[in-house]
Design an enzyme around this catalytic site. Structure first.
Site, PDB file in Angstrom:
ATOM      1  N   ALA A  22       0.791  -1.232   0.000  1.00 41.71           N
ATOM      2  CA  ALA A  22       0.000   0.000   0.000  1.00 41.71           C
ATOM      3  C   ALA A  22       0.821   1.278   0.000  1.00 41.71           C
ATOM      4  CB  ALA A  22      -0.925   0.007   1.214  1.00 41.71           C
ATOM      5  N   GLY A  27      -1.309   0.197  -4.985  1.00 39.29           N
ATOM      6  CA  GLY A  27      -1.795   0.095  -3.618  1.00 39.29           C
ATOM      7  C   GLY A  27      -2.066   1.446  -3.003  1.00 39.29           C
ATOM      8  N   TYR A 179       7.688 -14.391 -12.592  1.00 39.91           N
ATOM      9  CA  TYR A 179       6.635 -13.410 -12.379  1.00 39.91           C
ATOM     10  C   TYR A 179       5.344 -13.846 -13.079  1.00 39.91           C
ATOM     11  CZ  TYR A 179       4.005  -9.080 -12.433  1.00 39.91           C
ATOM     12  OH  TYR A 179       3.010  -8.149 -12.292  1.00 39.91           O
TER      13      TYR A 179
END
Length: 306
Positions: A22, A27, A179
């Site tokens: 975040a 985020g 990924y």
């Protein structure tokens, strides 16, 4: 003129939202949007100074005073569990969990738990944190609506080349492959969890935010900065990237399609591999064993089935 569609007025008033990853990028943008729509937000970040500064900046800009933060290295299972314990104690009712923390590592790295870093952060942390927070999410369900779990995946899942006998790529490692695999695992996890939950209590979704202009991949030195520069050519703002994430957390369309994959507020069919239920279940079983999580028992207890 912004192409982000306005949400209903204060759709999160009185609700508690937990956002991982975040302190920056998607985020941080999501925290701003949740707070503007009335939510009490808990920001989860790895760097305390950065996360605290982000929270204070958002509160200063928004006039809100109820944004708090928790610090955890989500690549470490012990810290994920400790985070869950703290969150359950401080917030016994959680309306939304936004699984957003993630990174790409071009060189293979191993965590203190012995897990490949991408697998540990981008997938296993979601698995463990989500399952341990289910009691608080189930407690948020009312006749008016369910709690929501939204996991940030990516179109990168279309490039995944997973090996269920080598989830952590001890052979044939590549940063992009790791990924892409992790983003496929996000969808498999979402699918498997949705099959186990009652959507009247908890709705779970996965989404692709777009190629977003953030600091993503810059942790990889000069090569990462070059990659980031190329991505920025076709990227959207973090605010646009966060839009579908926040929208899914309350939209009626979300509740009508549990376990779905979304792009730009539209339900999309992911890759054929992402739709493979047998492989999703195999990942679920292996993840539970690696994380030492009694997953189905936790679900049964949280949903009152035990």
């Amino acid at each position: 003129m912004s192409d982000i569609q306005p949400a209903a007025p204060a759709p999160f008033h009185g609700k508690t939202v937990v956002v991982t990853g975040a302190s920056d990028g998607i985020g941080r943008a999501a925290v701003r949007q949740y707070a503007a729509a009335g939510a009490t937000v808990v920001m989860v970040g790895r760097n305390e100074a950065k996360t605290r500064a982000a929270a204070q900046a958002i509160m200063s800009d928004s006039g809100r005073r109820d944004i708090t933060w928790e610090i955890a290295d989500l690549s470490r299972q012990e810290e994920v569990r400790e985070l869950a314990t703290r969150l359950l104690a401080s917030h016994p009712v959680i309306d939304v969990l936004a699984n957003n923390a993630g990174a790409m590592f071009l060189e293979r790295q191993v965590t203190s738990d012995g897990f490949e870093q991408t697998f540990a952060l981008n997938h296993l942390s979601y698995f463990t944190l989500t399952l341990h927070l289910l009691p608080a999410l189930a407690a948020a369900a009312t006749p008016q609506g369910a709690a929501h779990i939204v996991t940030v995946s990516s179109r990168a899942h279309e490039n995944a080349r997973p090996d269920l006998d080598d989830l952590q790529l001890t052979r044939g490692f590549g940063g992009w492959r790791a990924y892409a695999n992790s983003k496929l695992f996000n969808i498999w996890f979402t699918n498997a969890l949705a099959r186990r939950l009652d959507p009247a209590q908890i709705v779970v979704q996965a989404m692709h935010p777009g190629v977003v202009s953030t600091r993503f991949a810059t942790n990889n030195g000069r090569v990462g900065r070059l990659l980031r520069g190329l991505m920025d050519v076709v990227s959207v703002t973090a605010e646009k990237g966060a839009d579908t994430l926040v929208w899914l957390s309350h939209a009626p369309e979300s509740a009508a399609h549990p376990g779905a994959y979304w792009v730009k507020r539209a339900r999309k069919t992911p890759s054929r591999l992402a739709c493979n239920i047998e492989m999703a279940e195999a990942l679920w079983t292996q993840s539970a064993a690696l994380a030492h999580v009694h997953a189905d028992a936790l679900i049964a207890t949280a949903l009152g089935r035990a």
